[in-house]
Every structure is written in structure tokens, then in C-alpha cells.
Design a protein around this motif. Structure first.
Motif, PDB file in Angstrom:
ATOM      1  N   PRO A 170       9.312 -32.779  37.778  1.00  0.00           N
ATOM      2  CA  PRO A 170       8.182 -33.214  38.597  1.00  0.00           C
ATOM      3  C   PRO A 170       8.143 -34.707  38.898  1.00  0.00           C
ATOM      4  O   PRO A 170       7.526 -35.121  39.887  1.00  0.00           O
ATOM      5  N   ASP A 171       8.808 -35.520  38.080  1.00  0.00           N
ATOM      6  CA  ASP A 171       8.780 -36.965  38.296  1.00  0.00           C
ATOM      7  C   ASP A 171      10.061 -37.486  38.949  1.00  0.00           C
ATOM      8  O   ASP A 171      10.263 -38.702  39.047  1.00  0.00           O
ATOM      9  N   ILE A 172      10.940 -36.583  39.394  1.00  0.00           N
ATOM     10  CA  ILE A 172      12.172 -36.993  40.078  1.00  0.00           C
ATOM     11  C   ILE A 172      12.215 -36.348  41.457  1.00  0.00           C
ATOM     12  O   ILE A 172      12.050 -35.133  41.583  1.00  0.00           O
ATOM     13  N   TRP A 173      12.412 -37.167  42.468  1.00  0.00           N
ATOM     14  CA  TRP A 173      12.537 -36.716  43.850  1.00  0.00           C
ATOM     15  C   TRP A 173      13.942 -37.063  44.319  1.00  0.00           C
ATOM     16  O   TRP A 173      14.748 -37.607  43.555  1.00  0.00           O
ATOM     17  N   CYS A 174      14.294 -36.780  45.562  1.00  0.00           N
ATOM     18  CA  CYS A 174      15.658 -37.069  46.001  1.00  0.00           C
ATOM     19  C   CYS A 174      15.715 -37.360  47.492  1.00  0.00           C
ATOM     20  O   CYS A 174      14.727 -37.198  48.221  1.00  0.00           O
ATOM     21  N   THR A 175      16.887 -37.794  47.921  1.00  0.00           N
ATOM     22  CA  THR A 175      17.175 -38.010  49.335  1.00  0.00           C
ATOM     23  C   THR A 175      18.373 -37.145  49.719  1.00  0.00           C
ATOM     24  O   THR A 175      19.013 -36.533  48.860  1.00  0.00           O
ATOM     25  N   VAL A 176      18.683 -37.139  51.008  1.00  0.00           N
ATOM     26  CA  VAL A 176      19.893 -36.476  51.483  1.00  0.00           C
ATOM     27  C   VAL A 176      20.617 -37.407  52.452  1.00  0.00           C
ATOM     28  O   VAL A 176      19.999 -38.000  53.337  1.00  0.00           O
ATOM     29  N   GLY A 177      21.920 -37.555  52.234  1.00  0.00           N
ATOM     30  CA  GLY A 177      22.684 -38.433  53.117  1.00  0.00           C
ATOM     31  C   GLY A 177      24.052 -38.750  52.566  1.00  0.00           C
ATOM     32  O   GLY A 177      24.441 -38.266  51.497  1.00  0.00           O
ATOM     33  N   THR A 178      24.761 -39.585  53.309  1.00  0.00           N
ATOM     34  CA  THR A 178      26.135 -39.957  52.961  1.00  0.00           C
ATOM     35  C   THR A 178      26.304 -41.470  53.039  1.00  0.00           C
ATOM     36  O   THR A 178      26.038 -42.085  54.083  1.00  0.00           O
ATOM     37  N   HIS A 179      26.735 -42.046  51.941  1.00  0.00           N
ATOM     38  CA  HIS A 179      26.996 -43.487  51.809  1.00  0.00           C
ATOM     39  C   HIS A 179      28.116 -43.888  52.768  1.00  0.00           C
ATOM     40  O   HIS A 179      29.038 -43.101  53.014  1.00  0.00           O
ATOM     41  N   LEU A 230      11.046 -29.815  50.437  1.00  0.00           N
ATOM     42  CA  LEU A 230       9.967 -30.780  50.241  1.00  0.00           C
ATOM     43  C   LEU A 230      10.193 -31.734  49.075  1.00  0.00           C
ATOM     44  O   LEU A 230       9.427 -32.680  48.903  1.00  0.00           O
ATOM     45  N   ARG A 231      11.251 -31.521  48.289  1.00  0.00           N
ATOM     46  CA  ARG A 231      11.610 -32.498  47.255  1.00  0.00           C
ATOM     47  C   ARG A 231      12.466 -33.616  47.822  1.00  0.00           C
ATOM     48  O   ARG A 231      12.728 -34.609  47.131  1.00  0.00           O
ATOM     49  N   VAL A 232      12.888 -33.476  49.069  1.00  0.00           N
ATOM     50  CA  VAL A 232      13.643 -34.528  49.756  1.00  0.00           C
ATOM     51  C   VAL A 232      12.648 -35.482  50.406  1.00  0.00           C
ATOM     52  O   VAL A 232      11.829 -35.071  51.230  1.00  0.00           O
ATOM     53  N   VAL A 233      12.745 -36.761  50.046  1.00  0.00           N
ATOM     54  CA  VAL A 233      11.748 -37.725  50.512  1.00  0.00           C
ATOM     55  C   VAL A 233      12.335 -38.849  51.358  1.00  0.00           C
ATOM     56  O   VAL A 233      11.609 -39.753  51.779  1.00  0.00           O
ATOM     57  N   GLY A 234      13.635 -38.807  51.622  1.00  0.00           N
ATOM     58  CA  GLY A 234      14.253 -39.848  52.424  1.00  0.00           C
ATOM     59  C   GLY A 234      15.612 -39.400  52.942  1.00  0.00           C
ATOM     60  O   GLY A 234      16.179 -38.413  52.464  1.00  0.00           O
ATOM     61  N   ILE A 235      16.116 -40.133  53.925  1.00  0.00           N
ATOM     62  CA  ILE A 235      17.420 -39.886  54.535  1.00  0.00           C
ATOM     63  C   ILE A 235      18.349 -41.026  54.141  1.00  0.00           C
ATOM     64  O   ILE A 235      18.082 -42.190  54.405  1.00  0.00           O
ATOM     65  N   GLY A 236      19.461 -40.696  53.497  1.00  0.00           N
ATOM     66  CA  GLY A 236      20.407 -41.722  53.076  1.00  0.00           C
ATOM     67  C   GLY A 236      20.801 -41.516  51.608  1.00  0.00           C
ATOM     68  O   GLY A 236      20.468 -40.489  51.026  1.00  0.00           O
ATOM     69  N   GLU A 237      21.537 -42.463  50.978  1.00  0.00           N
ATOM     70  CA  GLU A 237      21.676 -43.760  51.582  1.00  0.00           C
ATOM     71  C   GLU A 237      22.821 -43.755  52.575  1.00  0.00           C
ATOM     72  O   GLU A 237      23.810 -43.067  52.401  1.00  0.00           O
ATOM     73  N   THR A 238      22.680 -44.598  53.574  1.00  0.00           N
ATOM     74  CA  THR A 238      23.611 -44.652  54.684  1.00  0.00           C
ATOM     75  C   THR A 238      23.690 -46.101  55.155  1.00  0.00           C
ATOM     76  O   THR A 238      22.899 -46.933  54.722  1.00  0.00           O
ATOM     77  N   GLY A 239      24.642 -46.380  56.018  1.00  0.00           N
ATOM     78  CA  GLY A 239      24.701 -47.747  56.537  1.00  0.00           C
ATOM     79  C   GLY A 239      26.112 -48.205  56.832  1.00  0.00           C
ATOM     80  O   GLY A 239      26.963 -47.424  57.256  1.00  0.00           O
ATOM     81  N   LEU A 240      26.337 -49.490  56.576  1.00  0.00           N
ATOM     82  CA  LEU A 240      27.614 -50.133  56.871  1.00  0.00           C
ATOM     83  C   LEU A 240      28.046 -50.957  55.671  1.00  0.00           C
ATOM     84  O   LEU A 240      27.245 -51.718  55.118  1.00  0.00           O
TER      85      LEU A 240
END
Length: 258
Positions: A53-62, A84-94
Motif C-alpha cells: 500500500p505504500d509503494i506505487w510505480c511508473t511505467v516507461g523506458t530509460h 491505478l498503481r501506476v502514477v507516472g510515465i518514465g523514467e525517460t529522456g536523453l
């Protein structure tokens, strides 16, 4: 409330004692952690930890892993983010320091993540290293095409990119690097970040803060990061905790605030 906004608890460095690491974090007062996806092919492993309950997650590709799936589509990320346990997109970038994936592939995959953040309304967790001009250009181009929320995670780039990102409404996260003796330039940028858009992270198992530098990092070590942020900004410990908590829930608004 202590919150670690960026952990990599699924990393192999924790395979021998993951449960103990999580227990130490809770004992240290860490109430929430966001487990960050390093690549979509690892998502199930990332997501399994978010059953707590105290751990959430994201989805993405570094960006290091962008070469794994150059054709990654925004629709793939959007579908996984329906959880609904996914709270962000990433991590991603350059990341132009290591260039572990071709730069054009990094940019292509990054733009797919931006599109997914725009479509889902979830914040984009951005990694950037030695790519300030290219990152600023992509963020501005994409924001002009349609707004999205973004977090400049573990920010160590220059003041020019910080200003460009801040103008787009970006949040910034501060890591253990802020405690390093040679990181005066990083501290100078932190001192000028928008006060209501700063959060903290460990990026564990990497970047352990002083006095733990040289050891494997873990979420329990978020306390020295918060204390250094308070020192840099001239805040008391309680004020720093409240400000970063407020900023965290404003950004990660899929997480119910206690």
C-alpha cells in the motif's frame, strides 16, 4: 511525511535483502515510495512491488534502454498506465553522457513517452544528462503541441535548462548528489528552483548521500537529502518536509493523500 519519489527497488542490488530494505525505510519514517520503471520489459517486476500500500510505480523506458524497443508506442504506455498503481510515465529522456542508445532513438522513444503523459494526464519523469539544449528544445516543442506535467528527476543539469523547464511548469527532484562536496553547482541551481515544485528522492541503489556515500543507497537514506535541501533553501526541517510533501501530492495526484 517522508516520501521517496524515486526508488529502484526491483534492481538486482536488492535481490538478497529487499524486504529488509523496505522494512528499514518504514522504520525510518518513509511513508511512500515510487518504484521507477527502467524499461517496459521489466514493468511486471516493477509493478509487483506496488502491491504494497505504500509503494506505487511508473511505467516507461530509460534512455539507456531505448534501443530495446525503438518503436515503442504511446498507446503501449497508455494501456499499461490504466493500472491505478501506476502514477507516472518514465523514467525517460536523453542521456548523451553514455550514449548507450543512439541519440535519435532516445529522442524518438522520449517523444512517445511525452505523448503518453499528455494522453493519461500522468506526470512525465524525465532523465537528462549532458543533453541540455536538445532536452530543452524537445520539451518546448512538445509542450507547444499540448501541455503535460513533468518532473526533472535528480536534476544536475545547468541553470539554463532549469529555467526553460520551470517556465513549462516543471517540478524538480533533489537527490543525494546535493550532499556531495564537489556539487556546488548543483546546490546553486537547487537554491533557485521554484519553491513549491521541489521534491526529494534517493534514486536507490545509486547516489547514496553523505554520510552514506560509497555504500548501496536505500530509501531510509532520504533523511540526509531532505536535510541538505532544507539547508540550501534556508528552511527548517519541518518546513522542508511539508513543502516537499505538498509538491509531491500536487504532482503525483493519482496517489490519495492521507
Amino acid at each position: 511525511m517522508l516520501i521517496d519519489s524515486h526508488v529502484n527497488l526491483h534492481a538486482p542490488q536488492f535481490d538478497e535483502d529487499r524486504d529488509a530494505v523496505i522494512a528499514r525505510a518504514r522504520a525510518a519514517g518513509v511513508k511512500l515510495m515510487v518504484n521507477i520503471s527502467d524499461k517496459v520489459s521489466h514493468f511486471q517486476k516493477v509493478r509487483e512491488l506496488a502491491d504494497a500500500p505504500d509503494i506505487w510505480c511508473t511505467v516507461g523506458t530509460h534512455p539507456h534502454e531505448a534501443r530495446e524497443n525503438p518503436g515503442l508506442a504511446a498507446a503501449d504506455l497508455v494501456r499499461l498506465a490504466e493500472d491505478l498503481r501506476v502514477v507516472g510515465i518514465g523514467e525517460t529522456g536523453l542521456d548523451f553522457h553514455y550514449d548507450l542508445s543512439p541519440r535519435e532513438v532516445q529522442a524518438q522513444v522520449f517523444r512517445a513517452h511525452v505523448a503518453a503523459a499528455r494522453r493519461t494526464g500522468l506526470p512525465l519523469v524525465v532523465h537528462t544528462r549532458e543533453a541540455d539544449a536538445a532536452m530543452g528544445d524537445i520539451l518546448e516543442e512538445e509542450h507547444a503541441a499540448g501541455p503535460f506535467r513533468l518532473l526533472m528527476h535528480c536534476y544536475t543539469s545547468g541553470p539554463e535548462l532549469a529555467a526553460r523547464a520551470a517556465a513549462l511548469g516543471a517540478w524538480f527532484s533533489v537527490s543525494g548528489i546535493a550532499t556531495f562536496k564537489a556539487a556546488a553547482d548543483v546546490r546553486a541551481v537547487i537554491a533557485d528552483m521554484p519553491a513549491d515544485r521541489i521534491i526529494v528522492e534517493t534514486d536507490c541503489p545509486y547516489l547514496a548521500p553523505v554520510p552514506h556515500r560509497g555504500r548501496r543507497n536505500e530509501p531510509a537514506y532520504i533523511v540526509p537529502v531532505l536535510e541538505k535541501l532544507a539547508e540550501i533553501r534556508g528552511w527548517g526541517r519541518e518546513e522542508a518536509e511539508q513543502r516537499t510533501e505538498d509538491a509531491f501530492f500536487a504532482l503525483f495526484d493519482r496517489i490519495p493523500r492521507p
